[in-house]
Scaffold this motif. Structure first.
Motif, PDB file in Angstrom:
ATOM      1  N   SER A   1       0.849  -1.192   0.000  1.00 11.84           N
ATOM      2  CA  SER A   1       0.000   0.000   0.000  1.00 11.84           C
ATOM      3  C   SER A   1       0.882   1.238   0.000  1.00 11.84           C
ATOM      4  O   SER A   1       1.939   1.252   0.626  1.00 11.84           O
ATOM      5  CB  SER A   1      -0.869   0.043   1.252  1.00 11.84           C
ATOM      6  OG  SER A   1      -1.737  -1.042   1.286  1.00 11.84           O
ATOM      7  N   THR A   2       0.431   2.255  -0.686  1.00 18.13           N
ATOM      8  CA  THR A   2       1.077   3.564  -0.632  1.00 18.13           C
ATOM      9  C   THR A   2       0.085   4.515   0.007  1.00 18.13           C
ATOM     10  O   THR A   2      -1.074   4.555  -0.394  1.00 18.13           O
ATOM     11  CB  THR A   2       1.449   4.062  -2.047  1.00 18.13           C
ATOM     12  OG1 THR A   2       2.347   3.127  -2.634  1.00 18.13           O
ATOM     13  CG2 THR A   2       2.112   5.414  -1.989  1.00 18.13           C
ATOM     14  N   MET A   3       0.533   5.248   1.018  1.00 17.57           N
ATOM     15  CA  MET A   3      -0.335   6.188   1.714  1.00 17.57           C
ATOM     16  C   MET A   3       0.189   7.601   1.528  1.00 17.57           C
ATOM     17  O   MET A   3       1.378   7.853   1.764  1.00 17.57           O
ATOM     18  CB  MET A   3      -0.427   5.825   3.187  1.00 17.57           C
ATOM     19  CG  MET A   3      -1.154   4.511   3.376  1.00 17.57           C
ATOM     20  SD  MET A   3      -1.193   3.947   5.064  1.00 17.57           S
ATOM     21  CE  MET A   3       0.523   3.735   5.403  1.00 17.57           C
ATOM     22  N   ILE A   4      -0.697   8.473   1.094  1.00 16.47           N
ATOM     23  CA  ILE A   4      -0.371   9.877   0.885  1.00 16.47           C
ATOM     24  C   ILE A   4      -0.993  10.645   2.041  1.00 16.47           C
ATOM     25  O   ILE A   4      -2.211  10.639   2.211  1.00 16.47           O
ATOM     26  CB  ILE A   4      -0.916  10.387  -0.472  1.00 16.47           C
ATOM     27  CG1 ILE A   4      -0.322   9.584  -1.636  1.00 16.47           C
ATOM     28  CG2 ILE A   4      -0.622  11.861  -0.655  1.00 16.47           C
ATOM     29  CD1 ILE A   4      -1.156   8.456  -2.081  1.00 16.47           C
ATOM     30  N   VAL A   5      -0.164  11.294   2.831  1.00 17.66           N
ATOM     31  CA  VAL A   5      -0.630  11.983   4.039  1.00 17.66           C
ATOM     32  C   VAL A   5      -0.640  13.490   3.799  1.00 17.66           C
ATOM     33  O   VAL A   5       0.354  14.066   3.359  1.00 17.66           O
ATOM     34  CB  VAL A   5       0.268  11.639   5.243  1.00 17.66           C
ATOM     35  CG1 VAL A   5      -0.215  12.343   6.501  1.00 17.66           C
ATOM     36  CG2 VAL A   5       0.315  10.131   5.456  1.00 17.66           C
ATOM     37  N   THR A   6      -1.804  14.086   4.073  1.00 19.91           N
ATOM     38  CA  THR A   6      -1.958  15.544   4.021  1.00 19.91           C
ATOM     39  C   THR A   6      -2.480  15.992   5.384  1.00 19.91           C
ATOM     40  O   THR A   6      -2.800  15.161   6.231  1.00 19.91           O
ATOM     41  CB  THR A   6      -2.958  15.966   2.919  1.00 19.91           C
ATOM     42  OG1 THR A   6      -4.261  15.496   3.284  1.00 19.91           O
ATOM     43  CG2 THR A   6      -2.578  15.418   1.566  1.00 19.91           C
ATOM     44  N   ALA A   7      -2.604  17.285   5.565  1.00 17.47           N
ATOM     45  CA  ALA A   7      -3.164  17.797   6.819  1.00 17.47           C
ATOM     46  C   ALA A   7      -4.616  17.373   6.975  1.00 17.47           C
ATOM     47  O   ALA A   7      -5.120  17.221   8.085  1.00 17.47           O
ATOM     48  CB  ALA A   7      -3.048  19.312   6.870  1.00 17.47           C
ATOM     49  N   ALA A   8      -5.303  17.158   5.850  1.00 18.15           N
ATOM     50  CA  ALA A   8      -6.721  16.794   5.884  1.00 18.15           C
ATOM     51  C   ALA A   8      -6.943  15.310   6.155  1.00 18.15           C
ATOM     52  O   ALA A   8      -8.036  14.912   6.531  1.00 18.15           O
ATOM     53  CB  ALA A   8      -7.387  17.170   4.563  1.00 18.15           C
ATOM     54  N   GLY A   9      -5.938  14.485   5.957  1.00 16.53           N
ATOM     55  CA  GLY A   9      -6.114  13.057   6.200  1.00 16.53           C
ATOM     56  C   GLY A   9      -5.131  12.216   5.405  1.00 16.53           C
ATOM     57  O   GLY A   9      -4.221  12.730   4.761  1.00 16.53           O
ATOM     58  N   THR A  10      -5.360  10.915   5.448  1.00 16.03           N
ATOM     59  CA  THR A  10      -4.502   9.966   4.760  1.00 16.03           C
ATOM     60  C   THR A  10      -5.287   9.301   3.642  1.00 16.03           C
ATOM     61  O   THR A  10      -6.416   8.860   3.851  1.00 16.03           O
ATOM     62  CB  THR A  10      -3.992   8.889   5.751  1.00 16.03           C
ATOM     63  OG1 THR A  10      -3.272   9.537   6.795  1.00 16.03           O
ATOM     64  CG2 THR A  10      -3.084   7.895   5.059  1.00 16.03           C
ATOM     65  N   HIS A  11      -4.689   9.212   2.481  1.00 24.69           N
ATOM     66  CA  HIS A  11      -5.304   8.587   1.316  1.00 24.69           C
ATOM     67  C   HIS A  11      -4.482   7.355   0.965  1.00 24.69           C
ATOM     68  O   HIS A  11      -3.266   7.455   0.816  1.00 24.69           O
ATOM     69  CB  HIS A  11      -5.349   9.572   0.151  1.00 24.69           C
ATOM     70  CG  HIS A  11      -5.987  10.868   0.519  1.00 24.69           C
ATOM     71  ND1 HIS A  11      -7.354  11.032   0.550  1.00 24.69           N
ATOM     72  CD2 HIS A  11      -5.456  12.050   0.916  1.00 24.69           C
ATOM     73  CE1 HIS A  11      -7.626  12.259   0.933  1.00 24.69           C
ATOM     74  NE2 HIS A  11      -6.493  12.895   1.167  1.00 24.69           N
ATOM     75  N   LYS A  12      -5.158   6.214   0.869  1.00 18.18           N
ATOM     76  CA  LYS A  12      -4.466   4.937   0.735  1.00 18.18           C
ATOM     77  C   LYS A  12      -4.746   4.300  -0.620  1.00 18.18           C
ATOM     78  O   LYS A  12      -5.882   4.258  -1.069  1.00 18.18           O
ATOM     79  CB  LYS A  12      -4.940   4.006   1.853  1.00 18.18           C
ATOM     80  CG  LYS A  12      -4.158   2.750   2.016  1.00 18.18           C
ATOM     81  CD  LYS A  12      -4.674   2.013   3.243  1.00 18.18           C
ATOM     82  CE  LYS A  12      -3.692   0.978   3.717  1.00 18.18           C
ATOM     83  NZ  LYS A  12      -4.154   0.317   4.921  1.00 18.18           N
ATOM     84  N   ILE A  13      -3.678   3.804  -1.233  1.00 21.61           N
ATOM     85  CA  ILE A  13      -3.785   3.027  -2.469  1.00 21.61           C
ATOM     86  C   ILE A  13      -3.209   1.657  -2.150  1.00 21.61           C
ATOM     87  O   ILE A  13      -1.998   1.484  -2.089  1.00 21.61           O
ATOM     88  CB  ILE A  13      -3.010   3.686  -3.626  1.00 21.61           C
ATOM     89  CG1 ILE A  13      -3.552   5.077  -3.902  1.00 21.61           C
ATOM     90  CG2 ILE A  13      -3.083   2.814  -4.872  1.00 21.61           C
ATOM     91  CD1 ILE A  13      -2.730   5.870  -4.881  1.00 21.61           C
TER      92      ILE A  13
END
Length: 162
Positions: free
Chosen positions: A124-136
């Protein structure tokens, strides 16, 4: 309106279908087991059998739905693409979401793999922003690492693992 290069949406690796199925097998097996135990108890102690039969039929239908039909839909309705300025993620069967993540908002990027993903060579690749985490979830390990590096480069995030 932002002009984007015309890149096709990327799908998850086909092995992710097996991961979805195994997850569903683990979770729905508990429901099926509970229905069978209820049926046996109802039979042994002369309880009403129609609730037990209904529970067993319902559990079998849920098992079929979540092991054979739902994983295909989950796989079919997940796609993503990485542009230089933003990343798009589309997902959801009943409730569809279309997320645009500006590269300037990316704080850091992670990869992870659990036992089930590892068994199929996925990560899995997780992209973390201030608004939350988005997971692929559902990329080959190398693809996940390459995606992490690429997004990190676009977002100007320093990779601390290297």
């Amino acid at each position: 309106m932002i002009e984007r290069e015309n890149q096709p949406m990327r799908m998850l690796h086909e092995k992710m279908l097996d991961v979805f199925r195994w997850r569903s097998i683990f979770s729905t097996s508990l429901i099926l087991l509970g229905a069978i135990v209820y049926f046996v108890c109802a039979y042994m102690w002369s309880w009403l059998l129609w609730p037990a039969i209904t529970a067993c039929i319902g559990a079998v239908l849920l098992f079929v739905l979540y092991v054979f039909i739902w994983p295909r839909l989950e796989y079919q309705y997940f796609s993503f693409v990485v542009h230089e300025e933003e990343m798009e993620i589309k997902q959801g069967v009943w409730f569809r979401s279309h997320v645009l993540i500006p590269m300037t908002k990316v704080q850091h990027v992670e990869t992870e793999t659990g036992p089930l993903l590892r068994k199929f060579g996925l990560a899995s690749t997780m992209i973390v922003t201030a608004a939350g985490t988005h997971k692929i979830s559902g990329l080959l390990q190398k693809e996940a690492d390459d995606l992490k590096s690429y997004i990190g480069t676009l977002a100007r995030v320093v990779d601390t693992d290297e």
